[in-house]
Design a protein around this motif. Structure first.
Motif, PDB file in Angstrom:
ATOM      1  N   UNK A  24       0.852  -1.188   0.000  1.00  0.00           N
ATOM      2  CA  UNK A  24       0.000   0.000   0.000  1.00  0.00           C
ATOM      3  C   UNK A  24       0.891   1.242   0.000  1.00  0.00           C
ATOM      4  N   UNK A  25       0.531   2.200  -0.892  1.00  0.00           N
ATOM      5  CA  UNK A  25       1.236   3.476  -0.826  1.00  0.00           C
ATOM      6  C   UNK A  25       0.632   4.316   0.287  1.00  0.00           C
ATOM      7  N   UNK A  26       1.431   4.716   1.278  1.00  0.00           N
ATOM      8  CA  UNK A  26       0.878   5.525   2.375  1.00  0.00           C
ATOM      9  C   UNK A  26       0.525   6.946   1.958  1.00  0.00           C
ATOM     10  N   UNK A  27       1.200   7.455   0.889  1.00  0.00           N
ATOM     11  CA  UNK A  27       0.869   8.802   0.413  1.00  0.00           C
ATOM     12  C   UNK A  27      -0.504   8.761  -0.230  1.00  0.00           C
ATOM     13  N   UNK A  28      -1.427   9.570   0.305  1.00  0.00           N
ATOM     14  CA  UNK A  28      -2.805   9.524  -0.175  1.00  0.00           C
ATOM     15  C   UNK A  28      -3.207  10.770  -0.933  1.00  0.00           C
ATOM     16  N   UNK A  41       0.525  12.949   7.074  1.00  0.00           N
ATOM     17  CA  UNK A  41       0.611  11.597   7.614  1.00  0.00           C
ATOM     18  C   UNK A  41      -0.010  10.608   6.649  1.00  0.00           C
ATOM     19  N   UNK A  42       0.661   9.472   6.492  1.00  0.00           N
ATOM     20  CA  UNK A  42       0.145   8.398   5.663  1.00  0.00           C
ATOM     21  C   UNK A  42      -0.028   7.137   6.485  1.00  0.00           C
ATOM     22  N   UNK A  43      -0.891   6.241   6.023  1.00  0.00           N
ATOM     23  CA  UNK A  43      -1.209   5.055   6.808  1.00  0.00           C
ATOM     24  C   UNK A  43      -1.251   3.833   5.894  1.00  0.00           C
ATOM     25  N   UNK A  56       2.387   4.325  10.578  1.00  0.00           N
ATOM     26  CA  UNK A  56       2.090   5.744  10.438  1.00  0.00           C
ATOM     27  C   UNK A  56       3.312   6.351   9.761  1.00  0.00           C
ATOM     28  N   UNK A  57       3.170   6.700   8.502  1.00  0.00           N
ATOM     29  CA  UNK A  57       4.298   7.228   7.735  1.00  0.00           C
ATOM     30  C   UNK A  57       4.325   8.742   7.864  1.00  0.00           C
ATOM     31  N   UNK A  58       5.467   9.291   8.261  1.00  0.00           N
ATOM     32  CA  UNK A  58       5.559  10.724   8.543  1.00  0.00           C
ATOM     33  C   UNK A  58       6.431  11.403   7.498  1.00  0.00           C
ATOM     34  N   UNK A  59       6.208  12.701   7.242  1.00  0.00           N
ATOM     35  CA  UNK A  59       7.061  13.432   6.313  1.00  0.00           C
ATOM     36  C   UNK A  59       8.449  13.663   6.901  1.00  0.00           C
TER      37      UNK A  59
END
Length: 564
Positions: A24-28, A41-43, A56-59
């Protein structure tokens, strides 16, 4: 479920690694995909070794550090990514400083892009910097070996503390949106407690209802910590709730705008900084209290408890100023001279004495154990309580000595003098003291009439012994120095009976009068009663009215009476 946040410098491959692990790409956001840059934030999530792990993907860009902190604020573990091609970079430093300030202890270091450069320098630089932090000596793996990354992630979850499923809920919101036909949805990392469909939670002092719940895209009837959750809420518009807000167990949290904190990893502190806790970022004014503590005045209240952790950041310089641990969410005022120094000495111990007297639910909301003596809904320090009891006895005796003919000290005056926060505590405090309470007044045990009043009352009693219904005249009472207060004291002591203002008889006057009047032909007039009692109209009229009130006599329509 286990929740892991990413961390590391921009463009070091955090989102790519999450994609390779989860599919899954966390960038939405469309802008993120167009720019190839994480800005929010991406998930994403997957199952590894029988464990469901959410990321929890953070910048990583310096412009989005506040967003990064919102993502890691409620997460117990981190996957830190350093690219072999660039090695340790400025945002690597800032992210590590933030994790250290927050006290994060569980992590995994992944060296990405190891197929494009020798990973050894990046590993050595990272280990050197990690060594002096709360994340010292994390497992190190190469991002090119996904099987090893997965194995270390499973091992990481084995080291995480077990959350309390019965704890009070405080969900820090990190995203808000609307769903057509459903309404407001908020997401966050549930760090403790359990949320169920139908639960009533609280937001901004208002009740909201959980009408729906999802975990990682699946509808659930309930979710227990630790978990990524999405709550469909009834009772709040999405415009009135956002990142940094909370939904929580009603009545279990104390909103506070002033806290005393211990400072960890502190550098030079400015007076104006930003407090990051959970997903919130709130400007604060900092008042140092010694070398290792400070008082923070928050621009807006937050639901904080003792032992909560966060960090202070200089938003202008993009610098982590200090990690903080909350020591007191209801700190005392520092108005008197020397109060700040005394407070600094107390905080230097790393702990704060709980309130001497507080409701049990208030202690719970403050994050303090309900240790002490239980007095109804209250918890009191036994030594403080014993001192208040001794002070109560002394205060009532002093009051009685200074006001020798008063009935006693008013309960509320005693409460205020003792510093008791509620009237309901007074009765418990007075138990076992021997003090008596009547009509809202507290008196010493065995309180009698002062000598000067005693002598005058005996003179009245001698007169009444000979003529029981010949009440002393006003001049007689004045000569004996029996004013209204002295007469009232004699009545309370059971020595006299008040018939009317300035008219007193013996304690058994009503019963004796009823007995005499019963011998008269019924009904009888006031004049007949006056003659039978051997008294004056000044006494007879109010005496008969008192007998009527006691239902010893009954008045007829023509003004006559009869004994009941």
């Amino acid at each position: 479920m286990f929740v892991v946040a990413t961390a590391g410098h921009v463009d070091h491959g955090k989102s790519t690694l999450v994609h390779r692990l989860t599919g899954m790409w966390p960038d939405r956001l469309a802008e993120e995909r167009r720019r190839g840059l994480t800005i929010d934030l991406g998930f994403a999530w997957t199952d590894i070794g029988g464990r469901r792990i959410a990321f929890v993907d953070v910048p990583g860009h310096e412009r989005f550090v506040a967003t990064m902190l919102a993502g890691v604020g409620s997460v117990p573990a981190v996957m830190f990514v350093v690219a072999a091609t660039e090695g340790w970079m400025p945002q690597s430093d800032e992210h590590l400083a933030a994790l250290h300030a927050l006290g994060v202890r569980h992590g995994l270091l992944v060296i990405s892009k190891a197929d494009l450069a020798d990973p050894t320098p990046a590993v050595e630089a990272a280990r050197e910097r990690f060594a002096a932090t709360s994340l010292a000596d994390p497992p190190v793996v190469l991002g090119t070996d996904l099987d090893r990354v997965r194995a270390e992630l499973v091992a990481l979850t084995d080291r995480l503390p077990v959350p309390d499923p019965a704890a009070d809920v405080r969900l820090w919101v990190d995203r808000t949106f609307s769903v057509r036909g459903a309404g407001t949805v908020v997401t966050g990392t549930l760090a403790a407690g359990t949320v169920r469909v139908g639960d009533e939670l609280e937001h901004a002092g208002r009740r909201v209802t959980v009408r729906g719940l999802q975990c990682l895209g699946e509808d659930r009837p309930e979710a227990g910590a630790v978990a990524r959750v999405a709550l469909n809420l009834r009772g709040v518009d999405r415009r009135h709730i956002g990142r940094g807000d909370t939904v929580r167990t009603p009545g279990a949290w104390l909103d506070t705008a002033e806290v005393d904190v211990a400072l960890r990893t502190a550098q030079t502190l400015h007076r104006e900084l930003v407090l990051h806790v959970g997903s919130a970022a709130v400007p604060v004014h900092v008042r140092p209290l010694g070398a290792g503590a400070a008082r923070l005045r928050l621009r807006r209240p937050l639901p904080l408890r003792v032992s909560d952790v966060g960090l202070l950041r200089d938003s202008g310089e993009h610098r982590i100023a200090a990690g903080i641990e909350v020591l007191d969410v209801r700190p005392p005022a520092l108005r008197r001279r020397g109060a700040a120094r005394a407070r600094a000495d107390e905080l230097a111990t790393g702990s704060v004495h709980p309130p001497d007297c507080a409701r049990a639910d208030e202690l719970r909301a403050m994050g303090l154990p309900a240790r002490g003596e239980r007095i109804g809904d209250w918890v009191v320090d036994p030594r403080w309580w014993a001192q208040r009891r001794a002070d109560a006895v002394a205060a009532v005796r002093r009051w009685a000595a200074e006001r020798d003919v008063t009935a006693g000290m008013p309960l509320d005056a005693l409460r205020r003098q003792l510093g008791l926060p509620a009237a309901e505590l007074v009765s418990g405090l007075l138990e076992g003291t021997g003090l008596t309470v009547s009509d809202g007044l507290v008196a010493p045990p065995g309180a009698g009439l002062p000598a000067r009043v005693e002598e005058a009352v005996r003179a009245v009693e001698d007169r009444l012994a000979a003529e029981p219904f010949r009440a002393p005249e006003a001049d007689d009472l004045a000569a004996l120095k029996l004013g209204a207060r002295e007469l009232a004291a004699a009545v309370r002591a059971g020595r006299l009976t008040r018939i009317a203002d300035g008219v007193v008889l013996g304690p058994d006057a009503l019963d004796r009068a009823a007995g005499i009047l019963a011998t008269l032909p019924q009904p009888f007039t006031v004049s007949e009663a006056r003659r039978a009692l051997g008294t004056t109209r000044r006494v007879a009229v109010p005496l008969l009215e008192r007998l009527d009130a006691r239902r010893l006599t009954r008045r007829g329509g023509d003004g006559t009476r009869e004994v009941v």
